[in-house]
Design an enzyme around this catalytic site. Structure first.
Site, PDB file in Angstrom:
ATOM      1  N   PHE A 268      22.258  89.102  82.030  1.00  0.00           N
ATOM      2  CA  PHE A 268      20.916  89.615  82.307  1.00  0.00           C
ATOM      3  C   PHE A 268      20.777  90.001  83.777  1.00  0.00           C
ATOM      4  O   PHE A 268      20.094  90.962  84.117  1.00  0.00           O
ATOM      5  CB  PHE A 268      19.855  88.582  81.939  1.00  0.00           C
ATOM      6  CG  PHE A 268      19.778  88.267  80.467  1.00  0.00           C
ATOM      7  CD1 PHE A 268      20.411  89.062  79.528  1.00  0.00           C
ATOM      8  CD2 PHE A 268      19.068  87.158  80.021  1.00  0.00           C
ATOM      9  CE1 PHE A 268      20.345  88.775  78.169  1.00  0.00           C
ATOM     10  CE2 PHE A 268      18.986  86.868  78.667  1.00  0.00           C
ATOM     11  CZ  PHE A 268      19.635  87.671  77.732  1.00  0.00           C
TER      12      PHE A 268
ATOM     13  N   HIS B  40      27.832  86.653  75.985  1.00  0.00           N
ATOM     14  CA  HIS B  40      27.063  85.754  76.838  1.00  0.00           C
ATOM     15  C   HIS B  40      27.871  84.535  77.278  1.00  0.00           C
ATOM     16  O   HIS B  40      27.300  83.489  77.587  1.00  0.00           O
ATOM     17  CB  HIS B  40      25.776  85.316  76.125  1.00  0.00           C
ATOM     18  CG  HIS B  40      24.798  86.424  75.925  1.00  0.00           C
ATOM     19  ND1 HIS B  40      24.389  87.233  76.964  1.00  0.00           N
ATOM     20  CD2 HIS B  40      24.165  86.868  74.822  1.00  0.00           C
ATOM     21  CE1 HIS B  40      23.535  88.127  76.505  1.00  0.00           C
ATOM     22  NE2 HIS B  40      23.385  87.932  75.206  1.00  0.00           N
TER      23      HIS B  40
END
Length: 343
Positions: free
Chosen positions: A83, A127
């Site tokens: 992110f 992730h």
């Protein structure tokens, strides 16, 4: 006697103490009150200073960088390293270069970026990335990695009080480990490696969850553990090559451990700088790292991707001219995040 606290709770405690001691400090990020160790309980005491932002990493990071330039001390939280990449321009181009763009006039951009990084089950290859080398290559940033709760609290305090932009890469794999941590606020130097154990036969350099693995490997080595000089890198930008090279000159052997791909890795950088010093070695330096492919989604495959404590112990034994161990790890040791208490 104060009880040990978790890695994530040490960060929460530091945050609260920083909010108490400096009105310039505020915290923002996606889901901040619910995440980061439970800051929701602090919201009533610090109105307007713990902000749950909309889903726009560019906007929230840019806001924080601007606030830092304007004299505040923001702490930005990105709960996945991927992110934070959406805000790469704000971090790498704006915050990191501000002081240099204006010759130091008006100060820099003293923003602190807490970025969660690395493995945890259920996150998949998108992730679980450990992009340490990427952050370490950016000029103008300070980049640190805590490996224990005590280090996490001290590095956060030092980061917020620094006049430079600081990235704290937090290995989520370590969030559950516990350690006794001073109750008062204290600082840990942002640019110094720490020699955790002294030895005369081999220098082992690691950081974050890789350091935890290297430390656990020492428990498998019996008397040989006393011969290992174990260094927690702590800082990726700058790397404390002085401490590392002094150790390698003494031991004549160098092993680095990464929990990311070996290509363009921190371990490669450490070995390259040691080689440039023309240090005489007793054996070729070795870098333990992950394969240059995305992290597997299956826990059953992870043991073939991440270096384990047995892998580290065997690399050390090989470099010392000894046969490999035949130790087998349990399912929990291979696949579950550590939840031990550090003595």
């Amino acid at each position: 006697m104060r009880e040990p606290i978790k890695f994530v709770d040490a960060l929460k405690e530091a945050t609260e103490q920083l909010l108490q001691s400096d009105r310039r400090v505020f915290v923002l990020g996606l889901g901040v009150p619910q995440g980061t160790g439970g800051l929701a309980a602090l919201v009533p005491a610090y109105p307007g200073r713990i902000l749950d932002t909309p889903t726009s990493e560019v906007a929230l990071t840019g806001l924080a960088v601007g606030a830092a330039i304007g004299g505040l001390r923001p702490i930005v939280y990105h709960d996945r390293v991927e992110f934070s990449l959406l805000a790469a321009d704000q971090i790498f181009t704006q915050a990191a270069k501000w002081r240099y763009m204006f010759g130091g006039e008006g100060g820099g951009a003293p923003v602190t970026l807490r970025i969660v990084i690395g493995r945890q089950w259920g996150n998949g290859p998108q992730h679980s990335q450990a992009l340490y080398g990427m952050f370490g290559s950016v000029t103008g940033l300070r980049v640190v990695i805590p490996s224990t709760p005590r280090m996490a609290k001290g590095l956060l305090a030092a980061a917020v009080r620094s006049d430079d932009p600081v990235v704290i890469l937090e290995p989520r794999w370590l969030y559950g480990i516990k350690e006794k941590v001073p109750a008062t606020l204290y600082e840990v130097p942002l640019d110094k490696a720490r020699v955790v154990a002294k030895g005369d036969a081999i220098t082992v350099v690691a950081y974050g969850d890789a350091f935890f693995t290297a430390q656990q490997a020492r428990t498998l080595l019996g008397d040989d553990a006393k011969r290992i000089e174990l260094i927690d890198l702590v800082s990726l930008k700058p790397i404390d090559h002085k401490t590392i090279n002094a150790s390698v000159k003494k031991t004549g052997r160098l092993l680095t451990v990464d929990t990311t791909s070996g290509a363009f890795s921190v371990g490669s950088e450490v070995i390259a700088k040691a080689a440039q010093q023309h240090i005489k070695l007793k054996s070729a330096p070795r870098a333990l790292a992950c394969p240059d492919v995305p992290c597997p989604t299956s826990p059953a495959l992870s043991q073939y991707w991440y270096p384990t404590k047995v892998d580290v112990a065997n690399a050390i034994r090989e470099m010392l001219g000894k046969p490999k161990l035949k130790t087998k790890l349990s399912f929990d040791e291979l696949h579950l995040a550590p939840s031990i208490t550090i003595e």
